[in-house]
Structures are given as C-alpha cells and as structure tokens.
Design a protein around this motif. Structure first.
Motif, short mmCIF file in Angstrom:
data_model
loop_
_atom_site.label_atom_id
_atom_site.label_comp_id
_atom_site.label_asym_id
_atom_site.label_seq_id
_atom_site.Cartn_x
_atom_site.Cartn_y
_atom_site.Cartn_z
N HIS A 9 -10.58 13.51 28.55
CA HIS A 9 -9.32 13.41 28.38
C HIS A 9 -8.22 14.67 28.38
N GLU A 10 -6.65 14.52 29.27
CA GLU A 10 -6.67 15.79 29.47
C GLU A 10 -6.04 16.79 28.04
N ILE A 11 -5.27 15.64 26.91
CA ILE A 11 -5.05 16.00 25.62
C ILE A 11 -6.61 15.92 24.55
N VAL A 12 -6.71 16.60 23.56
CA VAL A 12 -7.94 16.14 22.16
C VAL A 12 -6.38 16.61 21.23
N ALA A 49 1.27 25.14 28.96
CA ALA A 49 1.07 24.28 27.99
C ALA A 49 1.94 23.83 27.90
N GLU A 50 3.27 23.90 28.14
CA GLU A 50 4.73 23.59 28.63
C GLU A 50 4.94 21.86 28.97
N ASN A 51 4.49 21.83 30.35
CA ASN A 51 4.33 20.84 31.22
C ASN A 51 3.61 19.18 30.98
N LEU A 52 1.91 20.43 29.82
CA LEU A 52 1.17 19.28 29.58
C LEU A 52 1.28 18.66 28.09
N ILE A 53 2.50 19.36 26.93
CA ILE A 53 2.93 19.15 26.50
C ILE A 53 4.03 17.59 26.38
N ARG A 54 4.79 17.98 27.89
CA ARG A 54 5.74 17.12 28.10
C ARG A 54 5.34 15.46 28.66
N ARG A 55 4.08 15.93 29.53
CA ARG A 55 3.58 15.41 29.85
C ARG A 55 2.72 13.89 28.84
N ASN A 56 2.54 14.52 27.40
CA ASN A 56 1.54 13.95 26.61
C ASN A 56 2.41 13.99 25.66
N LEU A 57 3.78 13.61 25.52
CA LEU A 57 4.22 14.11 24.19
C LEU A 57 4.27 12.80 22.90
N PHE A 58 4.21 11.82 23.96
CA PHE A 58 4.28 10.91 23.03
C PHE A 58 2.98 10.46 21.71
N PHE A 59 1.88 10.39 23.15
CA PHE A 59 0.75 10.57 22.92
C PHE A 59 0.45 11.50 21.10
N ILE A 60 0.74 12.52 21.59
CA ILE A 60 0.77 13.79 20.78
C ILE A 60 1.10 13.75 19.76
N LEU A 61 3.11 12.88 19.78
CA LEU A 61 3.62 12.39 17.88
C LEU A 61 3.03 11.91 17.55
N GLY A 62 2.55 9.80 18.58
CA GLY A 62 2.13 9.13 17.87
C GLY A 62 0.82 9.33 16.59
N GLU A 63 0.40 10.53 17.34
CA GLU A 63 -1.03 11.26 16.70
C GLU A 63 -1.17 11.89 15.35
N MET A 289 -5.36 -2.59 26.13
CA MET A 289 -6.81 -0.86 26.24
C MET A 289 -6.08 0.12 25.58
N PRO A 290 -6.39 0.57 24.81
CA PRO A 290 -5.68 1.49 23.74
C PRO A 290 -4.93 3.30 24.65
N ALA A 291 -5.35 3.18 25.95
CA ALA A 291 -4.78 4.47 27.01
C ALA A 291 -4.03 4.01 27.83
N ARG A 292 -3.90 2.32 28.22
CA ARG A 292 -2.90 1.68 28.64
C ARG A 292 -2.00 0.48 28.11
N ASN A 293 -1.12 0.40 26.64
CA ASN A 293 -1.13 0.19 25.86
C ASN A 293 -0.14 -0.93 26.72
N ALA A 294 1.40 -0.72 27.38
CA ALA A 294 2.47 -1.23 28.16
C ALA A 294 1.90 -2.05 29.64
N ASP A 295 0.85 -1.56 29.87
CA ASP A 295 0.29 -1.79 31.25
C ASP A 295 -0.38 -3.35 30.50
N SER A 296 -1.15 -3.19 29.33
CA SER A 296 -1.44 -4.54 28.61
C SER A 296 -1.02 -5.49 28.92
N HIS A 297 -0.12 -5.12 27.85
CA HIS A 297 1.31 -5.92 27.23
C HIS A 297 1.90 -6.55 28.51
N ASP A 298 2.29 -5.86 29.22
CA ASP A 298 2.43 -6.82 30.45
C ASP A 298 2.02 -7.68 31.33
#
Length: 489
Positions: A9-12, A49-63, A289-298
């Motif tokens: 994963h890109e973010i840990v 770091a700015e790009n990484l945070i923005r790209r993974n922002l919602f995962f980070i906030l949820g954690e 699937m945890p990493a593809r929640n919205a796609d799975s719900h589709d």
C-alpha cells in the motif's frame, strides 16, 4: 492482514498493535517506509507528502477519525477547498495540519442513519443535514468559511426544483424537519423552510439573495432532436417481427446465476473491473473488498436489482411512473457513491467524447415525451431495445447511465417472461458503435441487429450450474477485451 502486505500500500497507518508497530519501526530503519505526518507513513519515496496526502486523503481521514462525518461545505463538495480546507463533524473541535491539507474537526452530532457511508470509517452528511449545516451562522477563518454562501444554497435548491420537481423539494424539506431537532438546528430549519417556500411561490422574497426567484418558463422543456431520433427507432422497430425467446432460467438458482453475469458484465463495460471469482465472493458474502468499497457496491447494487425477479417485473405504466422507477433503481444501484447523487437526475450537462447528452433542464420532459413513443411499440423486445436507447441517449444521471439503461431493458423482458440480454466484454465495441450509429447518423439498423445478435447469445446462458455457464462464456470469448476476438455462440 499479513504485515508484509502493508508494504503493498502507498499509505501505511500507525497501529496500536505491538507487532505491527514493531514491524513499521523496522521498515523505517530499512528505508522501506518514511513518515510524512503523525501516524502516517508511505512506501512511495518519489512523490511529495502533499500529493500523497491528497491522493489518499479519505482513507487517511477514515483511519484517523473513524465515525467522523464529512459535513458542511465538504458534504457538497466531497473534496478539500482549493486552499486545502476540509470539514468533519467529530467528537471534539480542533484544527489539524497535514501536508497541504487543513482538517477542521467540528464538535457535533454523530452520524445519523440517513448519512451516507463513505470510504473507510467516514460518513457524508445526507442532503437534508448538509443543507441545515450550511445555513448555520459562522465566521470566515483563514479566508474560507465552513458553510457555502446562502446564494449558493439557493442555487442548489433551485436545481433540485428544476430537475426533480416540487415533490423532491418538499421531500427534502420534510427530511430536514425530521432531523432538525435531533441536530439542534431549529433556527437553520426555519431559514431552509423560508427559502424553499420562496422558491415554490415564484414571488420575490426578501430572504432570497440570488436570482433563483426570477420568473420560470412554464411547462417542462424537451429535446426535440432526440424525440425525432426516438421516432426513427420506433418506426424501424415496428416494421419488424421479433422472435419470442421465453426465459429458460426458471429456477431461482438459474435466474441468480444469470443475474450475476448480468451485473458483472454491465459493470465491467463501465470500467468497474473485477475477476469473476472476486466479484462472486463479493456477491455471495455481501461484503465489499476493503480496498474497493465503492466499486464493490456498484456490483452489489446492480446485482441486488437484477436478481430480484419481482423488481425486474416492474415496467412503467405512465410517464411519471417511468421517472419514479428510474430514480428508485438508480438510488439502489449508486447508494455507495454519494457524489453521483443517487436517485436524483443530473444537475449539470454530461457528454461522452463528441456526444453531448440531453441538457439537464430537459431530462424530465424528454423522458416523458419518450414514454409516449415507447407506449406505441408492440413487441416486448422492441420496447426493451427502445428503453435501452432512450435512457442511454438522455443520460439522465451524473453516473450509472449505461447500467441503468441495461437494467431497464431487461426489466421489459423479465416482465413478460422473455430471456434477458447480457452485453459481454468482447461485444462492448460493437455495442457502443451501434448506439453511436443511431445517435450520429440516424441509422437504427445496426443497433437492432447488434442487440438481436447478443440476445441469441444470452438465450444460451441457462441452468443451475454456475461453472458450466462460465465455461460456455469462455468458449464464446465473452471475457476477452482484445479487438481481434469476436463473440461466438
């Protein structure tokens, strides 16, 4: 999860688990992880770091803030402001600085059952709550306010009225009334009630700050060019005779097997790609699937509709009923994508390549006029194909139009006991090309012949044996994406 899998994963995120924490410390020493913010590490040593945070922002906030509600202006915008501000309702008030992002935690009411589930542990304020939140009085800090301006709110409410009618606006007001006391937002509801009242009367009102109370055109406009296209297709369909193909999947198991592949291919065509076994596990366990929640719900949302024989037997009996069915099915199918406004017609125009779909202000009128054409068709297959094209051509929603058009097509067939139609991956180019031939060249024959061909293929998909059905489709090249393959049957 295996600890080594964290490195995929890109973010840990930091963990309270001692073994995982020790593993992260070791990976830092080895240079395989680097800390970019408190409790946030990355395996990507090349990006900022700015790009990484923005790209993974919602995962980070949820954690970091499980159970938080993306609220106020962020509930509508579903992204940080241009200056990097985002607003969450949480258990306390605090401003958190992440690289490139300012997270504003606002103490407030926990998530309501009506609030939308989002990525990770986040939720998004439901529409009624978001309107109330944005009518709170507040101050501008750091050059940005947590609330949208009243003029913006009025414009949003006006779009609801223009696109979905008075009933939807009253429904929104009723929903806000129900939750206002629970949220301690009685004053905000009074403001919302006054704005909606002014919009519905079309009379000038001192409370309005935008131009939304100006005189409105009477009636519901429609796209006359599209109506001509519908007439062209209707004439071609009524000139031909179509074979009856009774649905061979009479048992529930067989019907569900077909429904699985119906959902699988309908989503695959739109870019929601899964391996068959992964999609099957999602549906059998009803677990995304945890990493593809919205796609799975589709996939789950589509399957939920197409596997329900009772739901798929409902066809429109009036123009208003058509709109109700469309919005109901879209609401189910897109429930995990609040950014797609589940169940609401589009509020801005959309296009695909050079094709511009029906103007958002003409959606309701064009669908209603289209229903009149649909009602003149004789054979169930003719009505099914017409419904497919009409919904695809109008493109009434912000997202999910292809899937909902195929659902509406197959509902016409299910309602009269006819075999449903699947568009396999290998046939995608033929299918889209046939739609364009009618849209751009007024030629309905290619579309009719294409759907007739794939209808015969689909008729052979039957039985209680899932693996036998999949094996047959593999022999027919159904899963291939390459252009050199053709559909065999």
């Amino acid at each position: 999860m295996e600890r080594n899998a964290l490195l995929n994963h890109e973010i840990v995120m930091a963990s309270s688990d001692k073994a995982t924490s020790k593993f992260i410390t070791q990976m830092k020493k080895e240079g395989r992880l680097v800390k970019i913010a408190p409790k946030i590490y990355t395996t990507n040593m090349n990006d900022t770091a700015e790009n990484l945070i923005r790209r993974n922002l919602f995962f980070i906030l949820g954690e970091l803030y499980p159970g938080a509600v993306m609220s106020h202006r962020s509930a509508f915008e579903c992204r940080p402001t241009n200056d990097g501000h985002i607003y969450l309702t949480y258990t306390y008030t605090k401003k958190i600085h992440l690289p490139g992002i300012s997270v504003h935690l606002l103490e407030g009411h926990e998530a309501l059952p009506q609030d939308y589930p989002f990525m990770g542990g986040l939720r998004i304020s439901c529409s009624a709550r978001a309107y109330l939140e944005n009518l709170q009085t507040g101050y501008t800090r750091d050059g940005v306010a947590k609330c949208l301006t009243q003029a913006t709110i009025e414009e949003k409410l006006d779009k609801v009225l223009q696109t979905n009618g008075e009933a939807e606006l009253n429904k929104l007001r009723d929903a806000a009334r129900e939750i206002a006391s629970e949220l301690d937002m009685a004053d905000e509801f009074q403001r919302l009630d006054a704005i909606i009242g002014a919009l519905l009367t079309t009379k000038p009102s001192k409370i309005l700050t935008s131009t939304v109370a100006e005189a409105r055109a009477l009636g519901e406009p429609f796209d006359s060019q599209r109506l001509n296209l519908f007439g062209t297709l209707m004439a071609a369909l009524n000139e031909r005779e179509f074979e009856n193909l009774p649905d061979p999947n009479e048992t529930e198991e067989a019907y569900n097997n077909f429904a699985f592949f119906e959902s699988y291919f309908s989503n695959y065509i739109e870019g929601t790609e899964f391996e068959v076994d992964d999609a099957r596990q999602i549906i059998e366990t009803r677990t995304p699937m945890p990493a593809r929640n919205a796609d799975s719900h589709d996939v789950l949302g589509t399957y939920y509709i197409v596997s329900n024989r009772k739901e798929m037997s409902v066809t429109p009996t009036s123009a208003d009923h058509l709109l109700e069915i469309l919005q109901h099915r879209h609401r189910i199918m897109m429930s995990a994508r609040p950014e797609a406004s589940p169940g609401l017609f589009k509020t801005q125009n959309n296009r695909a390549g050079e094709t511009h779909f029906v103007d958002y202000q003409q959606v309701r009128g064009t669908l209603k006029k289209g229903f009149e054409v649909y009602s003149a068709l004789r054979h169930p297959f003719a009505r099914a194909l017409f419904m497919l094209f009409m919904i695809s051509e109008v493109h009434p929603f912000a997202d999910g139009n292809g899937r909902i058009s195929r659902i509406m097509m197959n509902a016409e067939l299910t309602a009269v006991g006819q075999s449903k139609v699947i568009i396999p991956t290998v046939f995608r180019t033929d299918y889209l090309s046939a739609l364009r031939q009618l849209t751009r060249k007024d030629n309905p024959e290619k579309l009719i012949n294409a759907i007739l061909r794939v209808r015969k293929f689909s008729y052979n998909l039957c039985g209680n044996d899932f693996n036998a059905m999949r094996d047959y489709m593999q022999r027919c090249n159904a899963f291939h994406e390459e252009d050199e393959y053709i559909l065999l049957f």
